[in-house]
Write a protein that holds these residues in place. Sequence first.
Motif, PDB file in Angstrom:
ATOM      1  N   GLY A  10       0.830  -1.209   0.000  1.00 52.27           N
ATOM      2  CA  GLY A  10       0.000   0.000   0.000  1.00 52.27           C
ATOM      3  C   GLY A  10       0.861   1.254   0.000  1.00 52.27           C
ATOM      4  N   ALA A  11       0.319   2.320   0.618  1.00 49.37           N
ATOM      5  CA  ALA A  11       1.018   3.608   0.631  1.00 49.37           C
ATOM      6  C   ALA A  11       2.426   3.463   1.202  1.00 49.37           C
ATOM      7  CB  ALA A  11       0.212   4.609   1.459  1.00 49.37           C
ATOM      8  N   ALA A  12       2.591   2.670   2.250  1.00 51.11           N
ATOM      9  CA  ALA A  12       3.909   2.521   2.882  1.00 51.11           C
ATOM     10  C   ALA A  12       4.737   1.440   2.200  1.00 51.11           C
ATOM     11  CB  ALA A  12       3.724   2.187   4.370  1.00 51.11           C
ATOM     12  N   GLU A  36       1.830  -9.358  -1.583  1.00 51.64           N
ATOM     13  CA  GLU A  36       0.612  -8.534  -1.672  1.00 51.64           C
ATOM     14  C   GLU A  36      -0.450  -9.338  -2.437  1.00 51.64           C
ATOM     15  OE1 GLU A  36      -0.742  -5.252  -0.958  1.00 51.64           O
ATOM     16  OE2 GLU A  36      -2.371  -6.083  -2.142  1.00 51.64           O
ATOM     17  N   PRO A  37      -1.686  -9.435  -1.917  1.00 46.39           N
ATOM     18  CA  PRO A  37      -2.689 -10.261  -2.605  1.00 46.39           C
ATOM     19  C   PRO A  37      -3.281  -9.645  -3.873  1.00 46.39           C
ATOM     20  CG  PRO A  37      -3.587  -9.338  -0.564  1.00 46.39           C
ATOM     21  CD  PRO A  37      -2.144  -8.956  -0.609  1.00 46.39           C
ATOM     22  N   LYS A  44      -4.731   4.544  -1.429  1.00 42.08           N
ATOM     23  CA  LYS A  44      -5.962   4.488  -0.644  1.00 42.08           C
ATOM     24  C   LYS A  44      -6.722   5.820  -0.472  1.00 42.08           C
ATOM     25  CE  LYS A  44      -7.298   1.347   2.945  1.00 42.08           C
ATOM     26  NZ  LYS A  44      -6.977   0.848   4.269  1.00 42.08           N
ATOM     27  N   PRO A  45      -6.012   6.947  -0.279  1.00 40.68           N
ATOM     28  CA  PRO A  45      -6.793   8.181  -0.140  1.00 40.68           C
ATOM     29  C   PRO A  45      -7.640   8.527  -1.363  1.00 40.68           C
ATOM     30  CG  PRO A  45      -4.584   8.513   0.708  1.00 40.68           C
ATOM     31  CD  PRO A  45      -4.603   7.153   0.056  1.00 40.68           C
ATOM     32  N   MET A  80      -0.405 -12.995   3.489  1.00 41.30           N
ATOM     33  CA  MET A  80       0.274 -13.610   4.631  1.00 41.30           C
ATOM     34  C   MET A  80      -0.806 -14.121   5.582  1.00 41.30           C
ATOM     35  SD  MET A  80       2.790 -11.739   7.296  1.00 41.30           S
ATOM     36  CE  MET A  80       3.180 -12.500   8.865  1.00 41.30           C
ATOM     37  N   GLY A 112      -1.579  -2.309   6.677  1.00 39.12           N
ATOM     38  CA  GLY A 112      -2.622  -1.294   6.759  1.00 39.12           C
ATOM     39  C   GLY A 112      -3.732  -1.633   7.749  1.00 39.12           C
ATOM     40  N   THR A 163     -12.176   9.886   5.008  1.00 39.06           N
ATOM     41  CA  THR A 163     -12.863   9.007   4.054  1.00 39.06           C
ATOM     42  C   THR A 163     -14.312   9.444   3.838  1.00 39.06           C
ATOM     43  OG1 THR A 163     -11.528   7.218   4.947  1.00 39.06           O
ATOM     44  CG2 THR A 163     -13.370   6.579   3.551  1.00 39.06           C
ATOM     45  N   TRP A 259      -6.012 -11.250  12.419  1.00 35.34           N
ATOM     46  CA  TRP A 259      -4.900 -12.211  12.368  1.00 35.34           C
ATOM     47  C   TRP A 259      -3.582 -11.625  12.876  1.00 35.34           C
ATOM     48  CZ3 TRP A 259      -0.764 -11.174   9.096  1.00 35.34           C
ATOM     49  CH2 TRP A 259      -0.982 -10.237   8.091  1.00 35.34           C
ATOM     50  N   ASP A 293      -0.372   2.200   8.819  1.00 42.23           N
ATOM     51  CA  ASP A 293      -1.525   2.076   9.725  1.00 42.23           C
ATOM     52  C   ASP A 293      -1.440   0.863  10.645  1.00 42.23           C
ATOM     53  OD1 ASP A 293      -2.458   4.241   8.362  1.00 42.23           O
ATOM     54  OD2 ASP A 293      -4.247   3.280   7.540  1.00 42.23           O
ATOM     55  N   PRO A 307      -2.546   7.427  11.803  1.00 40.76           N
ATOM     56  CA  PRO A 307      -2.744   6.549  10.638  1.00 40.76           C
ATOM     57  C   PRO A 307      -3.079   7.355   9.390  1.00 40.76           C
ATOM     58  CG  PRO A 307      -4.689   6.528  12.047  1.00 40.76           C
ATOM     59  CD  PRO A 307      -3.716   7.453  12.691  1.00 40.76           C
ATOM     60  N   ARG A 308      -2.069   7.990   8.807  1.00 43.17           N
ATOM     61  CA  ARG A 308      -2.292   8.853   7.642  1.00 43.17           C
ATOM     62  C   ARG A 308      -1.309   8.536   6.537  1.00 43.17           C
ATOM     63  NH1 ARG A 308      -2.609  14.419  10.690  1.00 43.17           N
ATOM     64  NH2 ARG A 308      -1.836  15.241   8.717  1.00 43.17           N
ATOM     65  N   ALA A 309      -1.693   8.907   5.321  1.00 43.16           N
ATOM     66  CA  ALA A 309      -0.856   8.584   4.163  1.00 43.16           C
ATOM     67  C   ALA A 309       0.524   9.236   4.258  1.00 43.16           C
ATOM     68  CB  ALA A 309      -1.566   9.019   2.887  1.00 43.16           C
TER      69      ALA A 309
HETATM   70  C1  LIG Z   1     -11.096   6.370   1.314  1.00 45.77           C
HETATM   71  C2  LIG Z   1      -9.900   6.772   2.132  1.00 45.77           C
HETATM   72  C3  LIG Z   1      -9.494   8.120   2.132  1.00 45.77           C
HETATM   73  C4  LIG Z   1      -8.361   8.481   2.856  1.00 45.77           C
HETATM   74  N1  LIG Z   1      -7.979   9.794   2.796  1.00 45.77           N
HETATM   75  C5  LIG Z   1      -6.838  10.163   3.411  1.00 45.77           C
HETATM   76  C6  LIG Z   1      -6.385  11.513   3.313  1.00 45.77           C
HETATM   77  O1  LIG Z   1      -7.031  12.355   2.699  1.00 45.77           O
HETATM   78  N2  LIG Z   1      -5.222  11.817   3.935  1.00 45.77           N
HETATM   79  C7  LIG Z   1      -4.473  10.889   4.638  1.00 45.77           C
HETATM   80  O2  LIG Z   1      -3.400  11.209   5.159  1.00 45.77           O
HETATM   81  N3  LIG Z   1      -4.894   9.621   4.756  1.00 45.77           N
HETATM   82  C8  LIG Z   1      -6.052   9.233   4.174  1.00 45.77           C
HETATM   83  N4  LIG Z   1      -6.479   7.930   4.282  1.00 45.77           N
HETATM   84  C9  LIG Z   1      -5.670   6.999   5.083  1.00 45.77           C
HETATM   85  C10 LIG Z   1      -4.482   6.471   4.271  1.00 45.77           C
HETATM   86  O3  LIG Z   1      -4.961   5.951   3.060  1.00 45.77           O
HETATM   87  C11 LIG Z   1      -3.746   5.412   5.084  1.00 45.77           C
HETATM   88  O4  LIG Z   1      -3.252   6.008   6.264  1.00 45.77           O
HETATM   89  C12 LIG Z   1      -2.576   4.822   4.304  1.00 45.77           C
HETATM   90  O5  LIG Z   1      -3.012   4.233   3.091  1.00 45.77           O
HETATM   91  C13 LIG Z   1      -1.867   3.757   5.156  1.00 45.77           C
HETATM   92  O6  LIG Z   1      -0.878   3.123   4.401  1.00 45.77           O
HETATM   93  P1  LIG Z   1      -0.478   1.598   4.692  1.00 45.77           P
HETATM   94  O7  LIG Z   1       0.591   1.265   3.711  1.00 45.77           O
HETATM   95  O8  LIG Z   1      -0.209   1.428   6.122  1.00 45.77           O
HETATM   96  O9  LIG Z   1      -1.777   0.750   4.386  1.00 45.77           O
HETATM   97  P2  LIG Z   1      -2.562   0.571   3.011  1.00 45.77           P
HETATM   98  O10 LIG Z   1      -2.311   1.700   2.095  1.00 45.77           O
HETATM   99  O11 LIG Z   1      -3.949   0.266   3.445  1.00 45.77           O
HETATM  100  O12 LIG Z   1      -1.900  -0.742   2.389  1.00 45.77           O
HETATM  101  C14 LIG Z   1      -2.002  -1.990   3.002  1.00 45.77           C
HETATM  102  C15 LIG Z   1      -1.701  -3.060   1.971  1.00 45.77           C
HETATM  103  O13 LIG Z   1      -1.554  -4.320   2.645  1.00 45.77           O
HETATM  104  C16 LIG Z   1      -2.171  -5.314   1.883  1.00 45.77           C
HETATM  105  N5  LIG Z   1      -2.527  -6.442   2.766  1.00 45.77           N
HETATM  106  C17 LIG Z   1      -3.533  -6.497   3.647  1.00 45.77           C
HETATM  107  N6  LIG Z   1      -3.562  -7.711   4.241  1.00 45.77           N
HETATM  108  C18 LIG Z   1      -2.538  -8.419   3.726  1.00 45.77           C
HETATM  109  C19 LIG Z   1      -2.045  -9.745   3.940  1.00 45.77           C
HETATM  110  N7  LIG Z   1      -2.626 -10.594   4.796  1.00 45.77           N
HETATM  111  N8  LIG Z   1      -0.966 -10.155   3.233  1.00 45.77           N
HETATM  112  C20 LIG Z   1      -0.361  -9.325   2.341  1.00 45.77           C
HETATM  113  N9  LIG Z   1      -0.783  -8.057   2.103  1.00 45.77           N
HETATM  114  C21 LIG Z   1      -1.866  -7.617   2.785  1.00 45.77           C
HETATM  115  C22 LIG Z   1      -3.378  -4.613   1.260  1.00 45.77           C
HETATM  116  O14 LIG Z   1      -3.849  -5.316   0.108  1.00 45.77           O
HETATM  117  C23 LIG Z   1      -2.813  -3.240   0.942  1.00 45.77           C
HETATM  118  O15 LIG Z   1      -2.281  -3.189  -0.354  1.00 45.77           O
HETATM  119  C24 LIG Z   1      -7.629   7.536   3.615  1.00 45.77           C
HETATM  120  C25 LIG Z   1      -8.060   6.201   3.635  1.00 45.77           C
HETATM  121  C26 LIG Z   1      -9.187   5.821   2.918  1.00 45.77           C
HETATM  122  C27 LIG Z   1      -9.653   4.389   2.964  1.00 45.77           C
END
Ligand SMILES: Cc1cc2nc3c(=O)[nH]c(=O)nc-3n(C[C@H](O)[C@H](O)[C@H](O)COP(=O)(O)OP(=O)(O)OC[C@H]3O[C@@H](n4cnc5c(N)ncnc54)[C@H](O)[C@@H]3O)c2cc1C
Length: 408
Positions: A10-12, A36-37, A44-45, A80, A112, A163, A259, A293, A307-309
């Motif tokens: 995801g974002a990170a 990644e599945p 995500k934002p 995973m 995430g 969101t 999990w 996140d 928990p932000r992008a």
């Molecule tokens: C609609 C929406 C709007 C948003 N708007 C904002 C905004 O305006 N500003 C802001 O700062 N933040 C916003 N956010 C929050 C921001 O998107 C998250 O904080 C950010 O995406 C977190 O990044 P991450 O990499 O931790 O998780 P994610 O970006 O959620 O990525 C997680 C990844 O892990 C993968 N995954 C999950 N389970 C498994 C598994 N078992 N095995 C392997 N891979 C797996 C998923 O498929 C996904 O690709 C918003 C979120 C949403 C849903």
Amino acid sequence: MSKIVVVGGGAAGLELVTRLGRQLKRSKDHEVILVEPSSHHYWKPRLHEIAAGTFDRELDAVSYFQHAACNGYRYIQASMTGLDRQGKTLHLRDTHAQFSELNYDYLVMATGAGSNDFNTPGVSEHCLFMDSASQAQLAWQHLDPLLRANSSRRIVIVGAGATGVELAGELARVSQRLRRYSQAAKPEIILIEAAPRILPAGPEKLSERVRRDLLKQGVDVRVRTRIQRAEAGCLFTAEGERIGADQQIWAAGIKCAEWLTRLDGLETNHLNQLKVTATLQTLQDPDIFVLGDAAECPQPDGSFVPPRAQAASQAASHLASQLKRRLKGRELQPFVFHDGGMVISIGHNLAVGALANNRLILRGRLVRTLYNTIFRLHQQVLFGWTRVTALILLKRLKCTLNPHYRGL
Ligand SMILES: Cc1cc2nc3c(=O)[nH]c(=O)nc-3n(C[C@H](O)[C@H](O)[C@H](O)COP(=O)(O)OP(=O)(O)OC[C@H]3O[C@@H](n4cnc5c(N)ncnc54)[C@H](O)[C@@H]3O)c2cc1C
């Protein structure tokens, strides 16, 4: 050879494997793997744009297969499911439900979080969610006929964080467009928040400014309203009010998957986030890192990284440099989040931002450009500026040729 496995693109996670893959691709001593599945990455934002039918998949989605091949990391399409810390092994399930194992030297969890239904009865059965691209796509399939209907329909969104607010604004804007081109009636969009104000995690002035804009767009904003139960076609508040709905969407809170609480003794908090030190290492195992996140990461002032992008992106950049230090046997430095402010989109050409330590609340098309820039910065990490410039130009061109709304 040392193997760095990143779980979650995801974002990170995707920014991390991109940075690591490029830096280590010439080295025969290190391998970078992404688990990644999904086959494609959607930032995500922007999921609310998929749900509102205004997202451009052709230009703004990223194929993991292609990206991995060009950036020096290996991509495994799987989820995973478990962990054996002693054997340094991950348990995986692929898209055909086949199970396998993968060894690692360093593991990074970046899986995430989703929304939090706070165990509210009926929510998981009767509400749509916005936690993944496929859920957002499903939401669009349900919302599109409501936006086009020639009698007014009611859409209820629960949760007025980024969101919920961005979805309400985008839907109001799309409906305005549709009414210009067709006989569609104005839908009733209700945004419900349990806290005393919308965007409770942001500064008060920003909340007020966004609230006024949403009201102007015809969104019915209800604060101090807690949903206690959901049924098919209606929600019930704690005060006993019944709110009927043609579609109800749950966009409240955040919580990580269950999990994560069963990962071979790694400690989690009440939101199922994995607890880490300021160096992003889990409390029990220094070879396992968590970011985005999924992490509960302490900050020097005693708070936790939000928990932000932008926090996910900063943590990815930090960890990329720290893993290189680790590979050289050097000590790790703590991650400190620098808050660059908050920008909220309310419809495709308008945004409101709280900048300069929340002292400045700005609104308008220029702020919308800044909002778009945040996404472009994410793309810049993934592709570099040349390709991002090409994407911007292509998008401009497409916008002049095609309607903005997917359904038109
Ligand atoms: C609609 C929406 C709007 C948003 N708007 C904002 C905004 O305006 N500003 C802001 O700062 N933040 C916003 N956010 C929050 C921001 O998107 C998250 O904080 C950010 O995406 C977190 O990044 P991450 O990499 O931790 O998780 P994610 O970006 O959620 O990525 C997680 C990844 O892990 C993968 N995954 C999950 N389970 C498994 C598994 N078992 N095995 C392997 N891979 C797996 C998923 O498929 C996904 O690709 C918003 C979120 C949403 C849903």
